[in-house]
Scaffold this active site. Structure first.
Site, mmCIF file in Angstrom:
data_model
loop_
_atom_site.group_PDB
_atom_site.id
_atom_site.type_symbol
_atom_site.label_atom_id
_atom_site.label_comp_id
_atom_site.label_asym_id
_atom_site.label_seq_id
_atom_site.Cartn_x
_atom_site.Cartn_y
_atom_site.Cartn_z
ATOM 1 N N ASP A 297 8.951 -6.828 -5.064
ATOM 2 C CA ASP A 297 8.190 -5.524 -5.575
ATOM 3 C C ASP A 297 8.491 -4.380 -5.382
ATOM 4 O OD1 ASP A 297 4.732 -4.344 -5.551
ATOM 5 O OD2 ASP A 297 5.727 -4.099 -3.549
ATOM 6 N N LYS B 116 0.705 -11.696 -0.507
ATOM 7 C CA LYS B 116 1.878 -11.295 -0.552
ATOM 8 C C LYS B 116 2.869 -11.100 0.417
ATOM 9 C CE LYS B 116 2.879 -7.173 -3.086
ATOM 10 N NZ LYS B 116 2.828 -6.987 -4.412
HETATM 11 P P1 NDP Z 1 10.311 -0.391 -7.556
HETATM 12 O O1 NDP Z 1 11.250 -1.010 -6.438
HETATM 13 O O2 NDP Z 1 11.347 -0.693 -9.159
HETATM 14 O O3 NDP Z 1 10.795 1.451 -7.805
HETATM 15 C C1 NDP Z 1 9.535 2.036 -6.710
HETATM 16 C C2 NDP Z 1 9.934 3.137 -7.531
HETATM 17 O O4 NDP Z 1 8.423 4.086 -6.399
HETATM 18 C C3 NDP Z 1 11.261 4.208 -6.884
HETATM 19 O O5 NDP Z 1 11.291 4.904 -8.023
HETATM 20 C C4 NDP Z 1 10.697 4.901 -5.241
HETATM 21 O O6 NDP Z 1 10.957 5.621 -5.340
HETATM 22 C C5 NDP Z 1 9.361 5.267 -6.129
HETATM 23 N N1 NDP Z 1 8.672 4.970 -4.356
HETATM 24 C C6 NDP Z 1 8.952 4.082 -4.163
HETATM 25 N N2 NDP Z 1 8.050 4.196 -2.877
HETATM 26 C C7 NDP Z 1 7.370 5.793 -2.705
HETATM 27 C C8 NDP Z 1 6.816 6.282 -1.328
HETATM 28 N N3 NDP Z 1 6.845 5.992 -0.321
HETATM 29 N N4 NDP Z 1 7.157 8.066 -2.578
HETATM 30 C C9 NDP Z 1 7.692 7.938 -3.210
HETATM 31 N N5 NDP Z 1 8.015 7.306 -4.372
HETATM 32 C C10 NDP Z 1 8.691 5.900 -3.730
HETATM 33 O O7 NDP Z 1 8.817 -1.153 -7.418
HETATM 34 P P2 NDP Z 1 8.993 -1.364 -8.443
HETATM 35 O O8 NDP Z 1 9.225 -0.875 -9.764
HETATM 36 O O9 NDP Z 1 8.380 -3.221 -9.100
HETATM 37 O O10 NDP Z 1 7.113 -0.972 -8.283
HETATM 38 C C11 NDP Z 1 6.562 0.086 -8.301
HETATM 39 C C12 NDP Z 1 4.857 -0.228 -7.676
HETATM 40 O O11 NDP Z 1 4.400 -0.934 -8.863
HETATM 41 C C13 NDP Z 1 4.487 -0.582 -6.730
HETATM 42 O O12 NDP Z 1 3.395 -0.037 -6.512
HETATM 43 C C14 NDP Z 1 4.200 -1.948 -7.183
HETATM 44 O O13 NDP Z 1 3.463 -2.760 -5.836
HETATM 45 C C15 NDP Z 1 3.676 -1.952 -8.135
HETATM 46 N N6 NDP Z 1 3.501 -3.185 -8.898
HETATM 47 C C16 NDP Z 1 4.791 -4.051 -9.360
HETATM 48 C C17 NDP Z 1 5.229 -5.029 -9.488
HETATM 49 C C18 NDP Z 1 6.068 -5.906 -10.768
HETATM 50 O O14 NDP Z 1 6.479 -7.104 -11.067
HETATM 51 N N7 NDP Z 1 7.161 -5.624 -10.315
HETATM 52 C C19 NDP Z 1 4.033 -5.629 -10.053
HETATM 53 C C20 NDP Z 1 3.118 -5.142 -9.825
HETATM 54 C C21 NDP Z 1 2.303 -3.812 -9.574
HETATM 55 P P3 NDP Z 1 12.876 5.974 -4.304
HETATM 56 O O15 NDP Z 1 13.784 4.515 -4.653
HETATM 57 O O16 NDP Z 1 13.452 7.665 -3.687
HETATM 58 O O17 NDP Z 1 12.807 4.872 -2.975
#
Ligand code: NDP
Length: 450
Positions: free
Chosen positions: A170, A130
């Site tokens: 991510d 990561k």
């Molecule tokens: P994105 O950046 O596309 O979206 C993240 C979302 O979560 C946004 O809506 C963001 O809001 C919100 N968010 C992020 N940090 C916070 C926080 N500290 N508090 C509240 N809301 C938060 O990321 P992904 O959708 O790719 O990832 C989401 C989760 O899924 C993560 O935990 C990631 O590790 C996990 N994941 C992702 C994978 C992938 O293929 N993309 C694979 C496996 C797991 P804002 O824009 O306001 O920050």
């Protein structure tokens, strides 16, 4: 927490805390895995003899570097870049890059550690890694993001490669960032190769990669429902986040006849009791992926309620899909979900539930799918992208989707059966940790003291 630790696991956990001070998320992730392994360690003293736990909790390599870049005003800026190459026991390091101001060494060590077991569960030959940076893409122009990504890759490119380490997206890293990083890698290394996944379709990407994590979480939940002869038809679902994982979770829920009623971002959440249908989801995708706006605008457009500074776990639902970030479901949130009748939780995010919340879900014996199993569809499809790159072929949408579904079914089966075999039927936390661990630990035994 999920089980009592053996004295060997306890000793190693103390050592991990001592050697990695101040890295609370890493401690949490290690505790969860070590707490699940009791019956395996008891049955197989060979793991203790070979010091497998001491080795598996220590990253093979940690890279930290300076990322200088220039903002639009011409001012110099400096961020910190990381890549944690945690384990290559069963394949090249593989795992995403996160760009978020909360990124620090301990956060990425937790994510890389989780990734080791998750990748093992996918049935594909991938090690765990990561990386990322404390750079905050929010409010930055496309040009600033490009200059950051180019500087980040200028250093990272020495450490990665299609047979060494293959990063992906991510939080904060989507198609735009992968494009900028890939361009820079190619320019420096003069190689057109599968060194990153999540690429666009016209230059080596795979169909279904964008959809894979969200779709996979829903496929995993569907498998859990099947164990109770149930399905998604008519189920009310809450989803947090509104990024990549959340968007495709909603899309798949709609396809399976469920109704997703919430989405969120770091500002708050929207509740749409009529359901976020395909048209509304298209609005969200444009809002988040192109305009880079806030979820509050959904409430203004569709005249639904917006809850500032809150998360959606107080909304009544049958199933919950935490898809934003780590530790977003506290013990209290878990209790609120249970009190409202929620009986399925599938984690799209990594470690979104606190240890107190996990305990409540396990005690209530609901269908609880931990992230390392439920969200493994993303990295699995990245593995499929790597295979297509090596073959120099692109598989059709249905072919990739069917493989993804098959992999999610295999992961479910492996976790379900391991939980039964080791005396915790229905406990997918124990099942996923054990099934993921055994494959990596046995590979380490085969490969000698490395
Ligand atoms: P994105 O950046 O596309 O979206 C993240 C979302 O979560 C946004 O809506 C963001 O809001 C919100 N968010 C992020 N940090 C916070 C926080 N500290 N508090 C509240 N809301 C938060 O990321 P992904 O959708 O790719 O990832 C989401 C989760 O899924 C993560 O935990 C990631 O590790 C996990 N994941 C992702 C994978 C992938 O293929 N993309 C694979 C496996 C797991 P804002 O824009 O306001 O920050």
């Amino acid at each position: 927490m999920t089980a009592k630790m053996t004295s060997y696991a306890e000793r190693v956990f103390e050592l991990v805390k001592k050697r990695n001070p101040g890295e609370s998320e890493f401690h949490q992730a290690v505790e969860e895995v070590l707490g699940s392994l009791g019956p395996v360690l008891d049955k197989n003293p060979k793991y203790e003899k070979a010091r497998i736990l001491e080795r598996i909790t220590e990253p093979e390599r940690v890279i930290m570097f300076r990322v200088p870049w220039q903002d639009d005003k011409g001012e110099p800026q400096v961020n910190r870049g990381f890549r944690i190459e945690f384990s290559s026991a069963i394949g090249p390091y593989k795992g995403g890059l996160r760009l978020h101001p909360t990124v620090y060494l301990g956060l990425l060590k937790f994510l890389a550690f989780e990734q080791v077991f998750k990748n093992s569960l996918t049935t594909l030959p991938m090690g765990g890694g990561k990386g990322g940076s404390d750079f905050d893409p929010k409010g930055k122009s496309d040009n600033e993001v490009m200059r950051f990504c180019q500087s980040f890759m200028t250093e990272l490119c020495r450490h990665i490669g299609p047979d060494t380490d293959v990063p992906a997206g991510d939080i904060g890293v989507g198609g735009r960032e992968i494009g900028f990083m890939y361009g820079q890698y190619k320019r420096i290394r003069n190689e057109f190769t599968g060194v990153l996944t999540g690429k666009a379709l016209s230059w080596g990407g795979s169909l279904i990669r964008s959809e894979a994590t969200g779709y996979g979480a829903v496929y995993f939940a569907e498998e859990m429902l099947k164990t109770r002869n149930d399905s998604f038809k008519g189920k009310v679902c809450t989803v947090s986040g509104s990024g990549n994982v959340a968007q495709y979770t909603v899309e798949k829920l709609n396809q399976l006849g469920a109704k997703a009623v919430t989405l969120s971002d770091s500002g708050g959440f929207i509740h749409d009791p009529d359901g976020i249908d395909a048209e509304k989801l298209a609005f969200v995708m444009e809002l988040k992926n192109v305009k880079r706006g806030r979820i509050k605008e959904y409430a203004e457009k569709y005249k639904v309620k917006y809850y500032e500074g809150k998360n959606p776990w107080g909304v009544k639902c049958d199933a919950a899909f935490p898809s934003a970030t780590q530790n977003e479901i506290s013990g209290e949130d878990a209790q609120a979900l249970l009190d409202n009748g929620c009986f399925v939780v599938a984690e799209g995010a990594n470690m979104p539930t606190t240890p107190e919340g996990i305990d409540k879900f396990l005690k209530a014996k609901i269908l609880y799918g931990p992230g390392k199993a439920a969200n493994a569809g993303g990295v699995a499809t990245s593995g499929l992208e790597m295979s297509q790159n090596s073959l120099r072929l692109s598989w059709a949408r249905d072919e990739v989707d069917n493989r993804l579904k098959g992999i999610m079914q295999s992961i479910h089966k492996a976790a379900y059966e391991a939980a039964e075999e080791y005396g915790s039927p229905g406990n997918y936390v124990v099942g996923a940790n054990i099934a993921g661990f055994i494959k990596v630990a046995d590979a380490m035994l085969d490969q000698g003291l490395v």
